[in-house]
Design a protein around this motif. Structure first.
Motif, PDB file in Angstrom:
ATOM      1  N   SER B  18      75.189  54.127  11.091  1.00  9.30           N
ATOM      2  CA  SER B  18      75.242  54.146   9.631  1.00  9.30           C
ATOM      3  C   SER B  18      75.076  52.736   9.102  1.00  9.30           C
ATOM      4  CB  SER B  18      76.582  54.709   9.155  1.00  9.30           C
ATOM      5  OG  SER B  18      76.774  56.021   9.618  1.00  9.30           O
ATOM      6  N   THR B  20      74.741  50.379   5.041  1.00  5.19           N
ATOM      7  CA  THR B  20      74.634  50.338   3.579  1.00  5.19           C
ATOM      8  C   THR B  20      73.608  49.298   3.180  1.00  5.19           C
ATOM      9  OG1 THR B  20      76.940  51.017   3.279  1.00  5.19           O
ATOM     10  CG2 THR B  20      75.856  49.929   1.417  1.00  5.19           C
ATOM     11  N   TYR B  64      71.253  60.544   2.499  1.00  2.98           N
ATOM     12  CA  TYR B  64      71.639  59.334   1.776  1.00  2.98           C
ATOM     13  C   TYR B  64      72.787  59.626   0.812  1.00  2.98           C
ATOM     14  CZ  TYR B  64      66.830  58.165   3.107  1.00  2.98           C
ATOM     15  OH  TYR B  64      65.664  57.963   3.806  1.00  2.98           O
ATOM     16  N   ARG B  77      73.801  54.290   0.918  1.00  9.17           N
ATOM     17  CA  ARG B  77      74.431  54.500   2.209  1.00  9.17           C
ATOM     18  C   ARG B  77      73.609  55.487   3.040  1.00  9.17           C
ATOM     19  NH1 ARG B  77      78.117  52.319   5.750  1.00  9.17           N
ATOM     20  NH2 ARG B  77      79.160  53.956   6.940  1.00  9.17           N
ATOM     21  N   GLU B  79      73.959  57.676   6.362  1.00  8.09           N
ATOM     22  CA  GLU B  79      74.872  58.197   7.370  1.00  8.09           C
ATOM     23  C   GLU B  79      74.043  58.830   8.485  1.00  8.09           C
ATOM     24  OE1 GLU B  79      77.993  57.693   7.047  1.00  8.09           O
ATOM     25  OE2 GLU B  79      78.468  57.607   4.907  1.00  8.09           O
TER      26      GLU B  79
END
Lengths: 112, 114
Positions: B18, B20, B64, B77, B79
């Motif tokens: 993951s 950001t 997202y 973000r 994931e």
């Protein structure tokens, strides 16, 4: 889903030549923007056209919005190597949304 | 005059990781957007925001998430990264959504998922 077509996809010309690229759709747009994107960078706004039939000039670049607001063209006079880049049209629908949709662009290369 | 700043510029992720993507703007724009750009595919809208605390899905939101706690910041973000998320990501802002206001774009984040 609106269909937006930009043509040509690719264009390679010699310095000093003239060219026109097109942005076409079957939908009516409230406004339309043209952007230029250079490698490794984000798109940069060139112009916004709002009124059907509107013509705007930016130095050697001439932008036209179709009378019916379904299409637009960008004409470059005496192209220079600095004009090289990806030209994107981005119309805004008449549906009152906040978003512009982007075409796939015309990739222009001007050879010295 | 920074405009829209994106970090990082490049990132390689392994499948399932993951991360950001950060985006900040200093123009006090209310509207912010995240796009992805794949070769020959143009810019596709992932998420957008019309102001702090308000976000909405775009064309390709799956995989997202976003948040907008301040006017300045709009992080994206990812994931469980997947190879299909390999792309160049652009953040943009505009003064107002209605009306012919142009977008100011950041310089992008090039993400590769391996």
């Amino acid at each position: 889903t609106q269909l937006l077509e930009q043509s040509p996809q690719f264009l390679s010309i010699q310095e000093g030549e003239n060219l026109t690229v097109y942005c076409n759709s079957s939908s009516v747009f409230s406004s339309l923007q043209w952007y230029r994107q250079e490698p490794g960078e984000g798109p940069v706004l060139l112009v916004t056209v709002v009124t059907g039939g509107e013509v705007k000039k930016l130095k050697r670049l001439t932008f036209q919005f179709g009378d019916a607001r379904k299409d637009s063209s960008l004409h470059i006079t005496a192209a220079q190597p600095g004009d090289t880049g990806l030209y994107l049209c981005a119309p805004k629908t008449t549906s009152g949304t906040y978003k512009y949709i982007f075409g796939t662009g015309t990739r222009l290369k001007v050879l010295a | 005059n920074a405009g829209v700043t994106q970090t990082p510029k490049f990132r390689i992720l392994k499948i399932g990781q993951s991360m950001t993507l950060q985006c900040t703007q200093d123009m006090n724009h209310n509207y912010m957007y995240w796009y992805r750009q794949d070769p020959g595919m143009g810019l596709k809208l992932i998420y957008y925001s019309v102001g702090a605390g308000i976000t909405d899905k775009g064309e390709v939101p799956n995989g997202y998430n976003v948040s907008r706690s301040t006017t300045e910041d709009f992080p994206l973000r990812l994931e469980l990264a997947a190879p299909s998320q390999t792309s160049v990501y652009f953040c943009a802002s505009s003064a107002q959504g209605e009306g012919p206001y142009g977008y100011t774009f950041g310089s992008g984040t090039r993400l590769t998922v391996v």
